[in-house]
Design a protein around this motif. Structure first.
Motif, PDB file in Angstrom:
ATOM      1  N   GLN A  55      -4.888   8.670   0.437  1.00  0.00           N
ATOM      2  CA  GLN A  55      -5.313   7.261   0.491  1.00  0.00           C
ATOM      3  C   GLN A  55      -6.204   7.091   1.721  1.00  0.00           C
ATOM      4  OE1 GLN A  55      -3.567   4.316   2.725  1.00  0.00           O
ATOM      5  NE2 GLN A  55      -5.734   3.822   2.357  1.00  0.00           N
ATOM      6  N   TYR A  96      -7.464  -0.792  -1.692  1.00  0.00           N
ATOM      7  CA  TYR A  96      -7.425   0.625  -1.378  1.00  0.00           C
ATOM      8  C   TYR A  96      -7.399   1.428  -2.672  1.00  0.00           C
ATOM      9  CZ  TYR A  96      -5.622  -1.244   3.063  1.00  0.00           C
ATOM     10  OH  TYR A  96      -5.460  -1.945   4.224  1.00  0.00           O
ATOM     11  N   ALA A 144      -1.859   8.999   4.038  1.00  0.00           N
ATOM     12  CA  ALA A 144      -2.166   7.588   3.797  1.00  0.00           C
ATOM     13  C   ALA A 144      -2.612   6.936   5.097  1.00  0.00           C
ATOM     14  CB  ALA A 144      -0.944   6.864   3.239  1.00  0.00           C
ATOM     15  N   GLY A 145      -3.756   6.248   5.024  1.00  0.00           N
ATOM     16  CA  GLY A 145      -4.228   5.519   6.188  1.00  0.00           C
ATOM     17  C   GLY A 145      -5.109   6.305   7.123  1.00  0.00           C
ATOM     18  N   GLN A 187      -8.800   5.455   4.360  1.00  0.00           N
ATOM     19  CA  GLN A 187      -9.156   4.116   4.827  1.00  0.00           C
ATOM     20  C   GLN A 187     -10.653   3.858   4.671  1.00  0.00           C
ATOM     21  OE1 GLN A 187      -6.186   2.742   4.781  1.00  0.00           O
ATOM     22  NE2 GLN A 187      -6.395   1.686   6.743  1.00  0.00           N
ATOM     23  N   ILE A 217      -5.937   5.167  -4.173  1.00  0.00           N
ATOM     24  CA  ILE A 217      -5.038   6.300  -3.939  1.00  0.00           C
ATOM     25  C   ILE A 217      -5.386   7.382  -4.953  1.00  0.00           C
ATOM     26  CG2 ILE A 217      -2.628   7.062  -3.843  1.00  0.00           C
ATOM     27  CD1 ILE A 217      -1.977   3.949  -3.603  1.00  0.00           C
ATOM     28  N   CYS A 251       1.410  13.766   1.328  1.00  0.00           N
ATOM     29  CA  CYS A 251       0.787  12.448   1.376  1.00  0.00           C
ATOM     30  C   CYS A 251      -0.002  12.281   2.676  1.00  0.00           C
ATOM     31  CB  CYS A 251       1.844  11.349   1.294  1.00  0.00           C
ATOM     32  SG  CYS A 251       2.557  11.146  -0.337  1.00  0.00           S
ATOM     33  N   ARG A 282       0.835  -1.209   0.000  1.00  0.00           N
ATOM     34  CA  ARG A 282       0.000   0.000   0.000  1.00  0.00           C
ATOM     35  C   ARG A 282       0.866   1.254   0.000  1.00  0.00           C
ATOM     36  NH1 ARG A 282      -1.764   3.262   4.203  1.00  0.00           N
ATOM     37  NH2 ARG A 282      -0.811   1.829   5.704  1.00  0.00           N
ATOM     38  N   LEU A 283       1.850   1.311   0.893  1.00  0.00           N
ATOM     39  CA  LEU A 283       2.680   2.516   0.975  1.00  0.00           C
ATOM     40  C   LEU A 283       3.615   2.644  -0.221  1.00  0.00           C
ATOM     41  CD1 LEU A 283       3.549   2.845   4.773  1.00  0.00           C
ATOM     42  CD2 LEU A 283       1.910   4.163   3.421  1.00  0.00           C
ATOM     43  N   ASP A 322       4.600  14.189   4.953  1.00  0.00           N
ATOM     44  CA  ASP A 322       3.869  12.978   5.331  1.00  0.00           C
ATOM     45  C   ASP A 322       3.008  13.292   6.547  1.00  0.00           C
ATOM     46  OD1 ASP A 322       2.923  10.457   5.786  1.00  0.00           O
ATOM     47  OD2 ASP A 322       4.864   9.571   6.310  1.00  0.00           O
ATOM     48  N   VAL A 324       1.480   4.255  -2.738  1.00  0.00           N
ATOM     49  CA  VAL A 324       1.331   5.679  -2.406  1.00  0.00           C
ATOM     50  C   VAL A 324       2.574   6.441  -2.854  1.00  0.00           C
ATOM     51  CG1 VAL A 324       1.203   7.346  -0.505  1.00  0.00           C
ATOM     52  CG2 VAL A 324      -0.276   5.326  -0.489  1.00  0.00           C
TER      53      VAL A 324
END
Length: 234
Positions: free
Chosen positions: A133, A165, A102-103, A135, A167, A100, A11-12, A33, A15
């Motif tokens: 991204q 997922y 993410a999550g 969740q 993105i 970014c 996943r990362l 981040d 991303v």
């Protein structure tokens, strides 16, 4: 070598790959981040891609400390700044930043982007690349983006440990975008890629359809979406 030593999840890694795609003159740009946890994504951006600086934020003290320790262990303290803050609070956005998230939940991302939009001048904001991204609540996130001057430039689906997922790569234009229910719930570019035969996009959409078929009885909008799909409307 860096890919192996930092060991990002699928996943990362996805991303990361979305974030750097098409970015020019990376060595002059900052990688931000938000919700950095251990700081591995930002570290990867520094060592693998050569970003000028990494900015890492986390709302909780322990993850922020872990990020600081990660930067120190890899000799990147002088090229990084770590903040214990809510989203981008206290961070002044700069020309060409790559941000970014993410999550995080979709509603949380909306709140962070909305606050940043209110505090950043539009000329700088239009140069920022957002990689999001969520969740959950990706539909609400898209709706916010469409209605608040953001354009979704790309969407990439990824599978990690049996979970799918999406993105989103986003830029600010200041112009609202009209959208259909299908675009809101599935994503305009995900739909395009699915039609072109992309397996991950098709699987992502089919899994959402399965979920929506169960949720339609209690949600008027999802029921309307499913009726449109059944009638061949997009």
């Amino acid at each position: 070598m860096i890919r192996e030593s930092i060991n990002l999840s699928s996943r990362l890694l996805a991303v990361h790959d979305v974030a750097i795609n098409g970015v020019e003159d990376i060595s002059s740009k900052r990688f931000i981040d938000v919700g950095s946890d251990h700081g591995h994504l930002a570290l990867y951006a520094l060592l693998e891609d050569g970003f000028k600086k990494a900015v890492l934020t986390d709302i909780h003290k322990d993850p922020a400390k872990r990020s600081e320790e990660t930067m120190r262990l890899y000799g990147c303290s002088d090229k990084s700044e770590v903040y214990c803050t809510d989203g981008l609070d206290g961070i002044e956005l700069m020309y060409g930043d790559v941000i970014c998230m993410a999550g995080l939940g979709g509603n949380n991302i909306i709140d962070i982007v909305d606050r940043a939009k209110d505090t950043c001048n539009s000329s700088t904001l239009s140069t920022v690349t957002w990689v999001l991204q969520p969740q959950k609540s990706s539909d609400k996130l898209r709706e916010f983006l469409f209605e608040n001057g953001f354009t979704i430039c790309d969407e990439v689906c990824v599978e990690d440990r049996g979970i799918y997922y999406v993105i989103m790569k986003v830029n600010y234009t200041g112009e609202t975008v009209s959208y259909t229910l299908s675009q809101k719930y599935f994503g305009p570019i995900v739909m395009k890629k699915a039609l072109e035969g992309d397996d991950l996009s098709n699987t992502y959409i089919n899994r959402l359809k399965d979920r929506f078929s169960l949720a339609r009885r209690g949600d008027e909008e999802i029921n309307r979406l499913m009726e449109e799909l059944e009638n061949g409307q997009n």
